[in-house]
Design a protein around this motif. Sequence first.
Motif, PDB file in Angstrom:
ATOM      1  N   ASN A   1       5.243   7.611  -9.366  1.00 23.84           N
ATOM      2  CA  ASN A   1       4.117   8.458  -9.493  1.00 23.84           C
ATOM      3  C   ASN A   1       2.702   7.683  -9.566  1.00 23.84           C
ATOM      4  O   ASN A   1       1.975   7.911 -10.387  1.00 23.84           O
ATOM      5  CB  ASN A   1       4.321   9.245 -10.748  1.00 23.84           C
ATOM      6  CG  ASN A   1       3.161  10.419 -10.711  1.00 23.84           C
ATOM      7  OD1 ASN A   1       2.571  10.817  -9.729  1.00 23.84           O
ATOM      8  ND2 ASN A   1       2.974  10.809 -11.967  1.00 23.84           N
ATOM      9  N   LEU A   2       2.544   6.856  -8.411  1.00 22.72           N
ATOM     10  CA  LEU A   2       1.503   6.027  -8.449  1.00 22.72           C
ATOM     11  C   LEU A   2       0.345   6.624  -8.223  1.00 22.72           C
ATOM     12  O   LEU A   2       0.066   7.644  -7.619  1.00 22.72           O
ATOM     13  CB  LEU A   2       1.549   4.918  -7.411  1.00 22.72           C
ATOM     14  CG  LEU A   2       2.613   3.608  -7.664  1.00 22.72           C
ATOM     15  CD1 LEU A   2       2.882   2.935  -6.775  1.00 22.72           C
ATOM     16  CD2 LEU A   2       1.818   2.623  -9.084  1.00 22.72           C
ATOM     17  N   LYS A   3      -0.963   6.268  -8.673  1.00 27.64           N
ATOM     18  CA  LYS A   3      -2.050   7.069  -9.030  1.00 27.64           C
ATOM     19  C   LYS A   3      -3.175   5.929  -8.254  1.00 27.64           C
ATOM     20  O   LYS A   3      -2.922   4.700  -8.533  1.00 27.64           O
ATOM     21  CB  LYS A   3      -2.496   7.335 -10.268  1.00 27.64           C
ATOM     22  CG  LYS A   3      -1.674   8.298 -10.857  1.00 27.64           C
ATOM     23  CD  LYS A   3      -2.026   8.476 -12.240  1.00 27.64           C
ATOM     24  CE  LYS A   3      -1.003   9.567 -13.243  1.00 27.64           C
ATOM     25  NZ  LYS A   3      -1.550   9.816 -14.536  1.00 27.64           N
TER      26      LYS A   3
ATOM     27  N   SER B   1       0.817  -1.154  -0.101  1.00 21.13           N
ATOM     28  CA  SER B   1      -0.089   0.146  -0.049  1.00 21.13           C
ATOM     29  C   SER B   1       0.890   1.287   0.109  1.00 21.13           C
ATOM     30  O   SER B   1       1.843   1.474   0.778  1.00 21.13           O
ATOM     31  CB  SER B   1      -0.811  -0.068   1.204  1.00 21.13           C
ATOM     32  OG  SER B   1      -1.805  -1.193   1.187  1.00 21.13           O
ATOM     33  N   VAL B   2       0.458   2.115  -0.718  1.00 16.16           N
ATOM     34  CA  VAL B   2       1.335   3.509  -0.888  1.00 16.16           C
ATOM     35  C   VAL B   2       0.241   4.628  -1.171  1.00 16.16           C
ATOM     36  O   VAL B   2      -0.773   4.447  -1.762  1.00 16.16           O
ATOM     37  CB  VAL B   2       2.249   3.127  -2.004  1.00 16.16           C
ATOM     38  CG1 VAL B   2       1.695   3.126  -3.373  1.00 16.16           C
ATOM     39  CG2 VAL B   2       3.419   4.473  -1.882  1.00 16.16           C
ATOM     40  N   GLN B   3       0.677   5.973  -0.897  1.00 13.48           N
ATOM     41  CA  GLN B   3      -0.111   6.698  -0.990  1.00 13.48           C
ATOM     42  C   GLN B   3       0.217   7.252  -2.621  1.00 13.48           C
ATOM     43  O   GLN B   3       1.257   7.183  -3.224  1.00 13.48           O
ATOM     44  CB  GLN B   3       0.237   7.952  -0.238  1.00 13.48           C
ATOM     45  CG  GLN B   3      -0.247   8.093   1.146  1.00 13.48           C
ATOM     46  CD  GLN B   3      -0.065   8.921   1.842  1.00 13.48           C
ATOM     47  OE1 GLN B   3       0.776   9.825   1.798  1.00 13.48           O
ATOM     48  NE2 GLN B   3      -0.880   9.270   3.119  1.00 13.48           N
ATOM     49  N   ALA B   4      -0.605   8.075  -2.879  1.00 15.34           N
ATOM     50  CA  ALA B   4      -0.488   8.707  -4.407  1.00 15.34           C
ATOM     51  C   ALA B   4       0.701   9.413  -4.487  1.00 15.34           C
ATOM     52  O   ALA B   4       1.178  10.119  -3.800  1.00 15.34           O
ATOM     53  CB  ALA B   4      -1.735   9.451  -4.808  1.00 15.34           C
ATOM     54  N   GLY B   5       1.119   9.303  -5.660  1.00 14.93           N
ATOM     55  CA  GLY B   5       2.524   9.959  -6.015  1.00 14.93           C
ATOM     56  C   GLY B   5       3.793   9.115  -5.566  1.00 14.93           C
ATOM     57  O   GLY B   5       5.025   9.315  -6.092  1.00 14.93           O
ATOM     58  N   GLY B   6       3.693   8.007  -4.803  1.00 11.55           N
ATOM     59  CA  GLY B   6       4.610   7.225  -4.302  1.00 11.55           C
ATOM     60  C   GLY B   6       5.112   6.122  -5.361  1.00 11.55           C
ATOM     61  O   GLY B   6       4.794   6.274  -6.533  1.00 11.55           O
ATOM     62  N   SER B   7       6.054   5.359  -4.912  1.00  8.29           N
ATOM     63  CA  SER B   7       6.586   4.165  -5.568  1.00  8.29           C
ATOM     64  C   SER B   7       6.687   2.874  -5.205  1.00  8.29           C
ATOM     65  O   SER B   7       6.833   2.814  -3.895  1.00  8.29           O
ATOM     66  CB  SER B   7       8.004   4.596  -6.096  1.00  8.29           C
ATOM     67  OG  SER B   7       8.143   5.815  -6.733  1.00  8.29           O
TER      68      SER B   7
END
Length: 124
Positions: free
Chosen positions: A85-87, A11-17
């Motif tokens: 840059n995950l969305k 799990s990651v926040q938006a903008g993460g990698s």
Amino acid sequence: QVQLVESGGGSVQAGGSLRLSCAASELIFNNYAMGWFRQAPGREREFVAGVNWRGSMALYADSVKGRFTISSDNTKRTVHLLMNNLKPEDTAAYYCAASRSMSATSDPRNFGSWGQGTQVTVSS
């Protein structure tokens, strides 16, 4: 039968990698193209990225171009998917797959071996 095992989801926040890895059994890579697909709940499995056995040619879905990078390490029989840059719309189960095609391919019908998948969740 080629055995594929994915890892690296989370799990990651938006903008993460995140970096996904796929470890393959023997007798692979010299004759196989590799690919990553994903499937979100209620949606069909879709192509994400693919690479030929030499690692010299890569294909990407339009939705991930410029953000995702696929690479292969033949000595370790491993293929990676670096996702930057995950969305939130990238949220899905991600699957590694192997194809006897010598060239990179995006057609799921060309892939005869699949991993169990690893979950990627991106929160806004």
